[in-house]
Design a protein around this motif. Structure first.
Motif, PDB file in Angstrom:
ATOM      1  N   VAL B  36       0.894  -1.158   0.000  1.00 58.00           N
ATOM      2  CA  VAL B  36       0.000   0.000   0.000  1.00 58.00           C
ATOM      3  C   VAL B  36       0.933   1.208   0.000  1.00 58.00           C
ATOM      4  CG1 VAL B  36      -1.746   1.289   1.248  1.00 58.00           C
ATOM      5  CG2 VAL B  36      -1.788  -1.210   1.277  1.00 58.00           C
ATOM      6  N   ILE B  37       0.870   1.965  -1.061  1.00 58.72           N
ATOM      7  CA  ILE B  37       1.789   3.080  -1.235  1.00 58.72           C
ATOM      8  C   ILE B  37       1.084   4.395  -0.928  1.00 58.72           C
ATOM      9  CG2 ILE B  37       3.255   4.318  -2.897  1.00 58.72           C
ATOM     10  CD1 ILE B  37       4.283   1.565  -2.460  1.00 58.72           C
ATOM     11  N   GLY B  38       1.781   5.247  -0.211  1.00 54.85           N
ATOM     12  CA  GLY B  38       1.312   6.614  -0.006  1.00 54.85           C
ATOM     13  C   GLY B  38       2.200   7.516  -0.849  1.00 54.85           C
ATOM     14  N   ALA B  39       1.590   8.477  -1.510  1.00 55.33           N
ATOM     15  CA  ALA B  39       2.379   9.383  -2.348  1.00 55.33           C
ATOM     16  C   ALA B  39       2.011  10.827  -2.021  1.00 55.33           C
ATOM     17  CB  ALA B  39       2.112   9.105  -3.824  1.00 55.33           C
ATOM     18  N   THR B  40       3.047  11.648  -1.873  1.00 49.31           N
ATOM     19  CA  THR B  40       2.756  13.073  -1.701  1.00 49.31           C
ATOM     20  C   THR B  40       2.778  13.723  -3.077  1.00 49.31           C
ATOM     21  OG1 THR B  40       5.087  13.540  -1.293  1.00 49.31           O
ATOM     22  CG2 THR B  40       3.713  13.251   0.625  1.00 49.31           C
ATOM     23  N   VAL B  41       1.792  14.563  -3.312  1.00 52.02           N
ATOM     24  CA  VAL B  41       1.641  15.199  -4.611  1.00 52.02           C
ATOM     25  C   VAL B  41       1.411  16.690  -4.377  1.00 52.02           C
ATOM     26  CG1 VAL B  41       0.590  13.074  -5.494  1.00 52.02           C
ATOM     27  CG2 VAL B  41      -0.885  14.941  -4.722  1.00 52.02           C
ATOM     28  N   LYS B  56      -1.371   4.310 -15.400  1.00 51.68           N
ATOM     29  CA  LYS B  56      -0.087   3.628 -15.544  1.00 51.68           C
ATOM     30  C   LYS B  56       0.056   2.380 -14.694  1.00 51.68           C
ATOM     31  CE  LYS B  56       2.363   7.726 -17.065  1.00 51.68           C
ATOM     32  NZ  LYS B  56       3.250   8.828 -16.714  1.00 51.68           N
ATOM     33  N   LEU B  57      -0.709   2.283 -13.618  1.00 52.61           N
ATOM     34  CA  LEU B  57      -0.567   1.128 -12.736  1.00 52.61           C
ATOM     35  C   LEU B  57      -1.841   0.306 -12.618  1.00 52.61           C
ATOM     36  CD1 LEU B  57       1.411   2.952  -9.941  1.00 52.61           C
ATOM     37  CD2 LEU B  57       2.333   1.215 -11.454  1.00 52.61           C
ATOM     38  N   PHE B  72      -2.630   4.141  -2.794  1.00 59.43           N
ATOM     39  CA  PHE B  72      -3.058   3.118  -3.739  1.00 59.43           C
ATOM     40  C   PHE B  72      -2.290   1.835  -3.458  1.00 59.43           C
ATOM     41  CE2 PHE B  72       0.834   3.596  -6.187  1.00 59.43           C
ATOM     42  CZ  PHE B  72       1.174   4.925  -5.974  1.00 59.43           C
ATOM     43  N   GLU B  73      -2.828   0.733  -3.957  1.00 65.25           N
ATOM     44  CA  GLU B  73      -2.195  -0.553  -3.709  1.00 65.25           C
ATOM     45  C   GLU B  73      -1.671  -1.146  -5.011  1.00 65.25           C
ATOM     46  OE1 GLU B  73      -4.390  -3.085  -1.007  1.00 65.25           O
ATOM     47  OE2 GLU B  73      -3.725  -4.772  -2.231  1.00 65.25           O
ATOM     48  N   VAL B  74      -0.458  -1.640  -4.970  1.00 63.27           N
ATOM     49  CA  VAL B  74       0.135  -2.280  -6.144  1.00 63.27           C
ATOM     50  C   VAL B  74       0.937  -3.506  -5.707  1.00 63.27           C
ATOM     51  CG1 VAL B  74       0.360  -0.241  -7.627  1.00 63.27           C
ATOM     52  CG2 VAL B  74       2.151  -0.767  -5.961  1.00 63.27           C
ATOM     53  N   GLU B  81       7.726   1.072 -11.742  1.00 70.16           N
ATOM     54  CA  GLU B  81       6.726   1.913 -12.409  1.00 70.16           C
ATOM     55  C   GLU B  81       6.232   3.017 -11.482  1.00 70.16           C
ATOM     56  OE1 GLU B  81       7.251  -1.384 -14.716  1.00 70.16           O
ATOM     57  OE2 GLU B  81       6.149  -1.628 -12.860  1.00 70.16           O
ATOM     58  N   VAL B  82       6.107   2.680 -10.199  1.00 67.74           N
ATOM     59  CA  VAL B  82       5.657   3.668  -9.220  1.00 67.74           C
ATOM     60  C   VAL B  82       6.639   4.835  -9.177  1.00 67.74           C
ATOM     61  CG1 VAL B  82       5.157   4.071  -6.779  1.00 67.74           C
ATOM     62  CG2 VAL B  82       4.441   1.945  -7.837  1.00 67.74           C
ATOM     63  N   HIS B  83       7.923   4.517  -9.233  1.00 66.84           N
ATOM     64  CA  HIS B  83       8.930   5.577  -9.186  1.00 66.84           C
ATOM     65  C   HIS B  83       8.911   6.441 -10.433  1.00 66.84           C
ATOM     66  CE1 HIS B  83      11.164   4.999  -5.467  1.00 66.84           C
ATOM     67  NE2 HIS B  83      10.964   3.705  -5.610  1.00 66.84           N
TER      68      HIS B  83
END
Lengths: 65, 513
Positions: B36-41, B56-57, B72-74, B81-83
């Motif tokens: 489970v990824i957290g991303a700051t945007v 993309k994912l 989101f979960e990957v 790809e996440v990077h």
């Protein structure tokens, strides 16, 4: 007038969308040829805009603006 | 549970993990490791980022109430790809999320709860993701800034990156950010209440840092790769003692504790639980404790804060973050063959991002300032050189051109441009002698002229919202406001306006062109 042997006709030919040879030549000139030193000339006034290191300078002078 | 995923068995996963130099990457009983990824945007662009993730994912995102974050979960193998996502600044793997955490009113009790939390969390899968992420980082020959600088400037780096937010807000205790001090054992008696606590703590710790880094310098000198202490021993996992720090971001006015205190106590419990060593600057694991009212998220960082956080030093003080440039471009929904123009491109952040991500559009950049044009041209050359190294034969061209021009006299035919996207200048003079107040309407008129009636659109970033609103009211016959995104640019509140070009044709007012 690139002085480049691309042999483009002065006007797009009719139905140019289907003419692959023509399209290839246009693509080449538009996206694969880079003018590094030279100038762009206005077809109406004849005023030349210099290109230096690949960048055209299209700033107008005080009088022109 | 730690992550609400439904694992599916994946044969061959163990072999793939073996290649990466890890132990079994299976989450549990042969299931594939999910993250489970957290991303700051950039704040305001959460929806845009969610769309990119979906595209993309293939994963749906949750947008947190804590602004500027999506989740989101990957599958863990999708990390590369996440990077490569263009709309995210920083990434972390979620250890656990609490949507409605009940904090005790009493400070000691609230902090004790946080301490007790550590041993109840399921760390093992997130740590596997962290390990996998490390092995990805090692593959790139990335220069790790931390290690190549003196301890004093290293402090300064993390100071600039982390404490900037704290300075503004500590007085009203609404929101603050802090990290675990270097020597957790010694902080028992330290005063943490005063608003300057954060900065003074760093001052105190510098001495201790120097002692530690002296030792570390030797370790690095002898290690061939020159990466962080401990990196070269990743394969041996168990034997090595990891270094960590805790970063706590806290927002809300009902908490009885500060982020300093939370970071300190949580960090103490982490140290005890894992027997890791606390280290503010040379850490392997960065544990994140994000508290936003009753929403608590515990995570482990996957990107380095100081590298992504403030790009202000890269090209110049006004260069736009590429994540923001990407968000702006996405907002105008570029279609293949669209002509996209940035008429005030500065160092070219937007058109360069555009040409990289939307290569089926044609990008034209321009500025009147010769230094800006030169820098932009250099940045484009770097992009070309990057393409060259991948392909041994001819280098692919980039659909991007740069021209020196005057925003009020653009050498472009009326109605020939599909998209105008730019960062409007604020407080700067441009080309002619008009002031910003007159400049904005003049810019909007000229941008309206070159833009295709009906289908054309513009995405404009500005900090001078008042001036912009006034200017827009004067050009209502050519531009309609479609959407406004409130963003934060280097701490300042700005806005991104999506405008649609009306069907009304522009007058041919310029006889020169």
């Amino acid at each position: 007038k690139l002085g480049h042997p691309s042999e483009l006709p002065p006007e797009p030919v009719p139905d140019y969308e289907g003419d692959e040879e023509f399209l290839r030549r246009v693509h080449h000139v538009l996206l694969e040829v880079e003018v590094l030193e030279g100038s762009l000339q206005c077809p109406d006034s004849g005023r030349r805009f210099p290109i230096s290191k690949g960048v055209p300078n299209m700033l107008l002078t005080e009088d022109e603006a | 549970g730690a992550s609400g995923f439904a694992p599916s068995p994946q044969p061959g996963m163990a072999e793939a993990a073996g290649e990466a130099g890890l132990g079994p990457a299976a989450g549990r009983e042969g299931a594939e490791l999910a993250a489970v990824i957290g991303a700051t945007v950039p704040t305001g662009f959460e929806q845009t980022a969610a769309e990119e993730v979906q595209e993309k994912l293939g994963s749906a995102s949750r947008i947190s109430r804590d602004r500027g974050k999506i989740y989101f979960e990957v599958p863990a193998r999708s990390l590369p790809e996440v990077h490569r996502l263009r709309s995210v600044d920083n990434l972390f793997v979620v250890v656990q999320e609490f949507k409605d955490y009940q904090f005790k009113e009493n400070k000691e009790d609230a902090l004790k709860d946080l301490e007790d939390l550590v041993k109840k969390l399921s760390w093992s899968d997130p740590l596997k993701v962290w390990e996998l992420n490390n092995s990805l980082k090692k593959k790139k020959t990335k220069r790790k800034k931390h290690n190549l600088q003196s301890p004093a400037s290293r402090e300064k780096l993390s100071d600039g990156g982390e404490e900037g937010g704290a300075d503004q807000n500590n007085t009203n205790d609404q929101e603050d950010c802090a990290q675990t001090p270097v020597a957790v054992e010694a902080t028992g008696g330290q005063d943490t209440e005063n608003p300057q606590g954060v900065t003074s703590r760093n001052g105190v710790e510098e001495e201790e840092d120097n002692e530690q880094s002296g030792v570390k310098a030797e370790v690095q000198a002898s290690s061939e790769s020159g990466t962080k202490a401990g990196d070269d021993q990743t394969g041996e996992g168990e034997a090595k003692v990891l270094r960590f720090r805790v970063t706590c971001n806290r927002a809300g006015d009902k908490h009885s504790f500060t982020s300093n205190e939370a970071a300190r106590d949580f960090g103490g419990a982490v140290q005890e639980h894992f027997q890791w060593k606390a280290d503010m600057t040379n850490f392997d694991v960065e544990v994140l404790l994000n508290i936003h009212n009753n929403e608590v998220v515990v995570g482990i960082a996957l990107t380095e804060e100081s590298l992504h956080r403030r790009n202000i030093t890269h090209f110049g003080p006004t260069t736009l973050r590429s994540t923001l440039a990407y968000g702006m471009l996405r907002l105008c929904d570029p279609q293949p063959t669209d002509i996209i123009v940035d008429p005030m491109c500065g160092t070219g952040a937007i058109p360069i991002e555009g040409a990289a991500e939307w290569p089926h559009c044609y990008h034209i950049a321009g500025d009147n300032n010769p230094q800006a044009v030169k820098r932009a041209a250099n940045n484009i050359c770097s992009l070309l050189r990057k393409n060259e190294s991948k392909d041994s034969s001819t280098a692919l061209g980039v659909p991007l051109d740069i021209i020196q021009w005057d925003i009020c006299n653009l050498p472009l035919r009326t109605g020939s441009v599909d998209i105008v996207v730019t960062d409007m200048p604020f407080g700067k003079r441009i080309g002619s002698k008009k002031k910003n107040w007159d400049l904005y309407p003049a810019c909007l008129m000229e941008m309206g002229r070159i833009c295709t009636p009906g289908t054309g659109r513009a995405v404009l970033l500005t900090q001078d919202k008042k001036c912009f609103a006034k200017a827009l009211s004067r050009v209502g016959h050519i531009w309609r406001r479609a959407q406004t995104v409130w963003v934060n640019v280097g701490g300042l509140h700005a806005a991104v306006y999506l405008l649609r070009r009306t069907w009304e044709r522009a007058e041919e007012r310029r006889s020169f062109w």
